[in-house]
Write an enzyme that holds these catalytic residues in place. Structure first.
Site, PDB file in Angstrom:
ATOM      1  CB  CYS A  95      -0.908  -0.033   1.225  1.00 11.58           C
ATOM      2  SG  CYS A  95      -1.844   1.468   1.500  1.00 11.58           S
ATOM      3  CB  CYS A  98       0.337   2.050   4.120  1.00 13.66           C
ATOM      4  SG  CYS A  98      -1.296   1.315   3.970  1.00 13.66           S
TER       5      CYS A  98
END
Length: 175
Positions: A95, A98
């Site tokens: 991700c 993230c």
């Protein structure tokens, strides 16, 4: 009678130099210091010294002294049984957003050390914890106080949003 000088090869650089550093690309040579140069044949340590000078440091994007990683096994100990508010970041290695939240959480962990605990949990490694708290999208940051979830923030948002939720959680716990 000619005196012959034998040069001792230079010791290799300490291993600590290689931590967090990048070496220059192989194949590039500097005149006079290559493997076939006369200097390299006469003084074998010369090449090693030159390689040590080519080491460049790599700046770290964020400090590693931030939030710690927890597991499903340590969830109760670190989150549910905590006497101070806890911030948990749910993330995954694939991700991209993230990574941006990582930096924010690491900064918050350093700024609020002692007043709040900050942890990270990889949802790919521990999906059972993510599903038990209905985490459907990442990055998601949850705030816990006295073992109960108080705030949920999903997505990459400015640091001020996280700080506002933390301040509210801290002020509620002090009253």
């Amino acid at each position: 009678m000619a005196a012959t000088a034998t040069a001792c090869p230079a010791p290799p650089p300490p291993r600590s130099l290689y931590r967090g550093v990048a070496l220059a690309a192989p194949g590039r040579r500097r005149a006079g210091y290559g493997a076939s140069s006369s200097a390299a044949r006469r003084w074998p340590g010369c090449r090693r010294r030159w390689a040590a000078h080519r080491i460049r440091t790599v700046s770290c994007a964020y400090s590693p002294r931030g939030a710690k990683t927890i597991t499903a096994c340590s969830w109760n100990e670190y989150v549910i049984c905590s006497d101070i508010p806890v911030l948990i970041e749910f993330w995954a290695s694939w991700c991209g957003p993230c990574r941006m939240v990582h930096r924010i959480v690491d900064e918050i962990a350093q700024e609020y050390a002692g007043r709040i605990k900050c942890y990270k949990l990889d949802t790919d490694d521990y999906p059972q914890v993510a599903t038990s708290y209905s985490i459907e999208r990442i990055p998601t940051v949850l705030l816990f106080k006295d073992g109960e979830k108080t705030h949920s923030i999903t997505g990459t948002l400015p640091k001020a949003v996280y700080v506002r939720a933390i301040e509210k959680s801290i002020s509620d716990s002090e009253q």
